[in-house]
Design a protein around this motif. Structure first.
Motif, mmCIF file in Angstrom:
data_model
loop_
_atom_site.group_PDB
_atom_site.id
_atom_site.type_symbol
_atom_site.label_atom_id
_atom_site.label_comp_id
_atom_site.label_asym_id
_atom_site.label_seq_id
_atom_site.Cartn_x
_atom_site.Cartn_y
_atom_site.Cartn_z
ATOM 1 N N LYS A 1 0.865 -1.175 0.000
ATOM 2 C CA LYS A 1 0.000 0.000 0.000
ATOM 3 C C LYS A 1 0.902 1.224 0.000
ATOM 4 C CE LYS A 1 -3.700 -2.302 2.582
ATOM 5 N NZ LYS A 1 -4.494 -2.322 3.842
ATOM 6 N N SER A 2 0.590 2.175 -0.831
ATOM 7 C CA SER A 2 1.446 3.351 -0.984
ATOM 8 C C SER A 2 1.500 4.173 0.299
ATOM 9 C CB SER A 2 0.921 4.232 -2.124
ATOM 10 O OG SER A 2 0.797 3.492 -3.314
ATOM 11 N N VAL A 3 2.598 4.944 0.443
ATOM 12 C CA VAL A 3 2.728 5.865 1.565
ATOM 13 C C VAL A 3 1.624 6.916 1.464
ATOM 14 C CG1 VAL A 3 4.226 7.584 2.666
ATOM 15 C CG2 VAL A 3 5.206 5.494 1.670
ATOM 16 N N ALA A 4 0.979 7.190 2.587
ATOM 17 C CA ALA A 4 -0.106 8.157 2.602
ATOM 18 C C ALA A 4 0.432 9.581 2.527
ATOM 19 C CB ALA A 4 -0.959 7.979 3.851
ATOM 20 N N PHE A 5 -0.450 10.517 2.270
ATOM 21 C CA PHE A 5 -0.084 11.926 2.146
ATOM 22 C C PHE A 5 0.659 12.391 3.400
ATOM 23 C CE2 PHE A 5 -0.877 16.459 2.643
ATOM 24 C CZ PHE A 5 -0.554 16.949 1.382
ATOM 25 N N GLY A 6 1.740 13.122 3.166
ATOM 26 C CA GLY A 6 2.530 13.636 4.278
ATOM 27 C C GLY A 6 3.375 12.589 4.963
ATOM 28 N N GLY A 7 3.417 11.358 4.401
ATOM 29 C CA GLY A 7 4.223 10.304 5.004
ATOM 30 C C GLY A 7 3.608 9.685 6.226
ATOM 31 N N ARG A 8 2.326 9.927 6.463
ATOM 32 C CA ARG A 8 1.665 9.434 7.667
ATOM 33 C C ARG A 8 0.850 8.179 7.343
ATOM 34 N NH1 ARG A 8 1.200 15.048 7.928
ATOM 35 N NH2 ARG A 8 -0.862 15.001 6.922
ATOM 36 N N GLY A 9 1.446 7.040 7.556
ATOM 37 C CA GLY A 9 0.748 5.781 7.344
ATOM 38 C C GLY A 9 0.686 5.359 5.882
ATOM 39 N N GLN A 10 -0.363 4.622 5.563
ATOM 40 C CA GLN A 10 -0.537 4.068 4.220
ATOM 41 C C GLN A 10 -1.924 4.412 3.688
ATOM 42 O OE1 GLN A 10 0.070 -0.079 5.301
ATOM 43 N NE2 GLN A 10 2.071 -0.083 4.296
ATOM 44 N N VAL A 11 -2.048 4.369 2.363
ATOM 45 C CA VAL A 11 -3.367 4.524 1.753
ATOM 46 C C VAL A 11 -4.141 3.226 1.948
ATOM 47 C CG1 VAL A 11 -2.472 6.145 0.038
ATOM 48 C CG2 VAL A 11 -2.600 3.716 -0.522
ATOM 49 N N ALA A 12 -5.399 3.218 1.567
ATOM 50 C CA ALA A 12 -6.275 2.090 1.884
ATOM 51 C C ALA A 12 -5.967 0.840 1.073
ATOM 52 C CB ALA A 12 -7.733 2.491 1.676
ATOM 53 N N ARG A 13 -5.487 1.007 -0.184
ATOM 54 C CA ARG A 13 -5.340 -0.152 -1.061
ATOM 55 C C ARG A 13 -4.083 -0.051 -1.912
ATOM 56 N NH1 ARG A 13 -11.628 0.579 -2.627
ATOM 57 N NH2 ARG A 13 -12.534 -0.509 -0.833
ATOM 58 N N ASN A 14 -3.751 -1.171 -2.511
ATOM 59 C CA ASN A 14 -2.601 -1.265 -3.405
ATOM 60 C C ASN A 14 -2.800 -0.399 -4.647
ATOM 61 O OD1 ASN A 14 -1.581 -3.105 -5.993
ATOM 62 N ND2 ASN A 14 -0.084 -2.968 -4.339
ATOM 63 N N ALA A 15 -1.717 0.215 -5.121
ATOM 64 C CA ALA A 15 -1.780 1.050 -6.325
ATOM 65 C C ALA A 15 -1.806 0.156 -7.561
ATOM 66 C CB ALA A 15 -0.585 1.991 -6.382
ATOM 67 N N PRO A 16 -2.920 0.127 -8.311
ATOM 68 C CA PRO A 16 -3.004 -0.746 -9.490
ATOM 69 C C PRO A 16 -2.274 -0.130 -10.674
ATOM 70 C CG PRO A 16 -5.020 0.499 -9.280
ATOM 71 C CD PRO A 16 -4.174 0.868 -8.090
ATOM 72 N N THR A 17 -1.933 -0.969 -11.640
ATOM 73 C CA THR A 17 -1.342 -0.447 -12.876
ATOM 74 C C THR A 17 -2.357 0.439 -13.598
ATOM 75 O OG1 THR A 17 -0.340 -1.026 -15.007
ATOM 76 C CG2 THR A 17 -2.062 -2.503 -14.181
ATOM 77 N N LEU A 18 -1.837 1.479 -14.242
ATOM 78 C CA LEU A 18 -2.678 2.349 -15.055
ATOM 79 C C LEU A 18 -2.621 1.977 -16.531
ATOM 80 C CD1 LEU A 18 -1.990 5.807 -13.360
ATOM 81 C CD2 LEU A 18 -3.835 4.172 -12.926
ATOM 82 N N LEU A 19 -1.736 1.040 -16.874
ATOM 83 C CA LEU A 19 -1.685 0.573 -18.254
ATOM 84 C C LEU A 19 -2.989 -0.161 -18.580
ATOM 85 C CD1 LEU A 19 1.981 -0.752 -18.524
ATOM 86 C CD2 LEU A 19 1.061 1.423 -19.346
ATOM 87 N N ASN A 20 -3.642 0.256 -19.629
ATOM 88 C CA ASN A 20 -4.916 -0.318 -20.085
ATOM 89 C C ASN A 20 -6.066 -0.088 -19.103
ATOM 90 O OD1 ASN A 20 -3.584 -1.434 -22.397
ATOM 91 N ND2 ASN A 20 -2.861 -3.100 -21.097
ATOM 92 N N ALA A 21 -5.881 0.823 -18.136
ATOM 93 C CA ALA A 21 -6.992 1.155 -17.236
ATOM 94 C C ALA A 21 -8.165 1.729 -18.020
ATOM 95 C CB ALA A 21 -6.534 2.154 -16.173
ATOM 96 N N ALA A 22 -7.875 2.318 -19.169
ATOM 97 C CA ALA A 22 -8.932 2.902 -19.994
ATOM 98 C C ALA A 22 -9.823 1.842 -20.631
ATOM 99 C CB ALA A 22 -8.317 3.775 -21.091
ATOM 100 N N LEU A 23 -9.391 0.580 -20.613
ATOM 101 C CA LEU A 23 -10.143 -0.488 -21.269
ATOM 102 C C LEU A 23 -10.939 -1.301 -20.237
ATOM 103 C CD1 LEU A 23 -7.463 -1.673 -23.857
ATOM 104 C CD2 LEU A 23 -9.356 -0.077 -24.205
#
Length: 605
Positions: free
Chosen positions: A313-335
């Protein structure tokens, strides 16, 4: 259309024979034979039933899973019905005598749906264009859903049903043969030869467990779709002009331009200009979008990692903890038809806005961003040029969203070794990857959720919806005893209990370079993910997942099959040129905003 009516009558007769076999309590071997005969009869009607009456076709042959309408406040589960439900009574185990009434009830549902198809068929007015369109879509349906066992998850009829479906395609187009023979005799002869070869190949390899699906795709089905398009052109029958996900003039599922990205956007007639794409690229790497001028979209979506970041899970804003979910690939996200792991928005514009505003992600404001960009002369001119506005007009919030979405829609990656192989270069895929492709399409059942050719959950051949599944993903793979991840996923977004812990089926393209996996990053390797599926998901691991949609039975993959499967997944990688995605510099702000001039391309974390 007379032939279609005849085939519907034959289907009704086959269902009647099955009904008789069940009602008379004939030996299970005869009942199963009658069921398989009914399914083959359905495949003779599938092409036109799916084309002209898709809702009724779904009633007849939809998945054996309950559904809840998202607007239904009472959350009533609509029980499934049709042939796939009937299959569960005959396979893998025969139903007990006490369930005879339930089987007969399902058969009554099927006969009622068949009556609807008969009535609908009487009003159909078809054209040459419609029939060729339906024929090619049916070939694509066989290639993507049919041979994967999508609608035959337990019964052994996958291969014979494919033969029936393609025989129906041939019969439908048979009246065009004399004209084609007169115009292009070589094409007519080649098409005849392909149809014969397909039936011979399928007839000689009826066993679904050992069926060489990759060879079928490469040597038979893909050439057939291309030849059908060539025949349509030779006969002077144009393709439809409407904007579709799979282009109406696509000769092959695997050609580089088979998909129309605009079909997945809110406005299917407005295609992004290169100026909008370039502007969106600049914004993607510019931390000005964030609340503190330090974080950009690229902070969590690195181009060299196929637009992921390698973190659970990515580092949250300001370095405080983590975001809620894993960062998915953006390749082909448009499809795909919806965005985020829980599918809570439909379009990339809304995704961009949500990420910018999220306090743990960008913690920004599109209104503030628009005002800041207006005060930057370079950005102001770029927006005016990209959106045909007056040179002195201010930047608008919608323009920021549109530019970011334009860039994301340019991130189409469909040129992996697998694609090259499917386009006629046999050396592009090694022997292990070829074996792995057959594991993927067959025994491992991956392709029943990660559909060809996009390898995501957007359902072919119409690509009108993206599916979500309940896998029973543990909170942490390494913990013993395991616990179910608390994230409610789709259910948290919709409030529907039956969708709790459901997550959008992601693309497997570039999966070899986008670890860790799952919505929570629980699994750090493909080997671990394959083992999770091989076990049967969370329910098979002892977790309480009453609504798990992934079958909980073991796949029984051998060590060699696991290795080959992973080798195939690695052949879905296409990150060509991504290392040059970032701009070299960012536009400078005036003196009163000089603090922004310290920002780094791509952000600081």
């Amino acid at each position: 259309m007379q032939q279609y009516q005849h085939d519907l009558t034959q289907l009704d007769s086959a269902v009647a024979l099955l009904n008789r076999a069940v009602a008379q309590k004939q030996p299970m071997e005869k009942q199963r034979g009658a069921f398989l005969a009914a399914r083959r009869a359905w495949k003779r009607t599938e092409m036109l039933a799916e084309y002209y009456s898709p809702s009724t076709a779904k009633l007849l042959n939809g998945p054996a899973l309950g559904e809840v309408e998202e607007f239904d406040q009472q959350q009533r589960v609509h029980a499934p019905e049709g042939l796939q439900v009937l299959e569960t009574y005959f396979y893998p185990k025969a139903y007990p005598p006490g369930q005879q009434g339930q089987v007969l009830e399902q058969l009554a549902f099927v006969r009622s749906s068949l009556l609807s198809l008969h009535h609908a068929a009487e009003t159909i007015s078809t054209t040459d264009k419609h029939l060729f369109d339906a024929a090619r879509l049916e070939v694509f349906r066989v290639m993507t859903l049919g041979i994967s066992g999508f609608d035959t998850p337990a019964s052994p009829g996958t291969v014979p049903e494919a033969a029936e479906a393609l025989a129906a395609v041939q019969a439908t187009l048979a009246p065009y043969r004399p004209q084609l023979l007169a115009r292009q005799p070589h094409l007519a002869t080649r098409l005849d030869s392909t149809f014969r070869a397909i039936q011979t190949f399928l007839g000689h390899h009826p066993d679904a467990a050992n069926f060489d699906r990759l060879r079928f795709l490469v040597a038979y089905a893909n050439p057939l779709s291309q030849q059908l398009w060539a025949a349509q052109q030779a006969l002077g029958i144009p393709a439809f002009k409407e904007v579709r996900a799979l282009r109406p003039d696509a000769a092959s599922l695997f050609q580089a331009d088979a998909f129309e990205v605009a079909a997945f956007a809110a406005n299917t007639t407005a295609r992004p200009t290169q100026q909008q794409i370039n502007l969106g690229r600049q914004l993607f790497f510019d931390p000005v979008l964030s609340g503190n001028g330090s974080r950009s979209c690229a902070s969590c979506h690195h181009p060299t990692r196929a637009f992921t970041d390698g973190q659970a899970k990515s580092v949250a804003f300001g370095g405080r903890g983590q975001v809620a979910r894993n960062a998915p690939t953006l390749l082909n996200a448009a499809l795909q038809r919806n965005q985020f792991h829980d599918g809570r928005v439909s379009f990339l514009e809304d995704q961009a806005a949500a990420v910018v505003a999220n306090p743990t992600e960008m913690h920004g404001s599109l209104a503030v961003v628009a005002r800041l960009l207006t005060r930057n002369s370079n950005y102001r001119r770029a927006f005016a040029a990209a959106f045909a506005a007056a040179p002195d007009s201010g930047v608008q919030e919608d323009q920021v969203k549109s530019a970011l979405a334009a860039y994301l829609r340019s991130l189409i990656s469909l040129n992996s070794p697998f694609d090259t192989y499917m386009r006629g270069e046999p050396e592009a895929l090694g022997a292990a990857a070829q074996r792995g492709a057959n594991v993927f399409l067959g025994k491992a059942k991956c392709a029943t959720c990660h559909f060809l050719p996009l390898f995501n959950g957007t359902v072919p051949p119409g690509f009108e919806r993206s599916e979500a599944e309940v896998l029973g993903t543990p909170a942490q793979a390494s913990l013993h005893p395991r616990t179910l991840d608390r994230d409610l996923g789709r259910g948290g977004a919709t409030g529907i209990r039956w969708q709790q812990h459901a997550f959008k089926t992601p693309t497997l393209r570039n999966v070899a370079v986008t670890a860790p996996y799952m919505h929570n990053g629980a699994y750090r390797s493909l080997e671990a993910v394959v083992d999770f599926y091989n076990q049967g998901g969370g329910a098979a691991l002892g977790l309480r997942v009453p609504n798990q949609t992934l079958p909980s039975d073991k796949l029984h993959l051998t060590t060699q099959e696991k290795h080959d499967l992973i080798t195939f997944l690695q052949a879905l990688t296409d990150t060509t040129g991504l290392g040059h995605s970032a701009p070299r510099s960012l536009p400078q702000f005036p003196t009163e905003l000089s603090w922004l001039n310290q920002r780094k391309v791509g952000g600081r974390y």
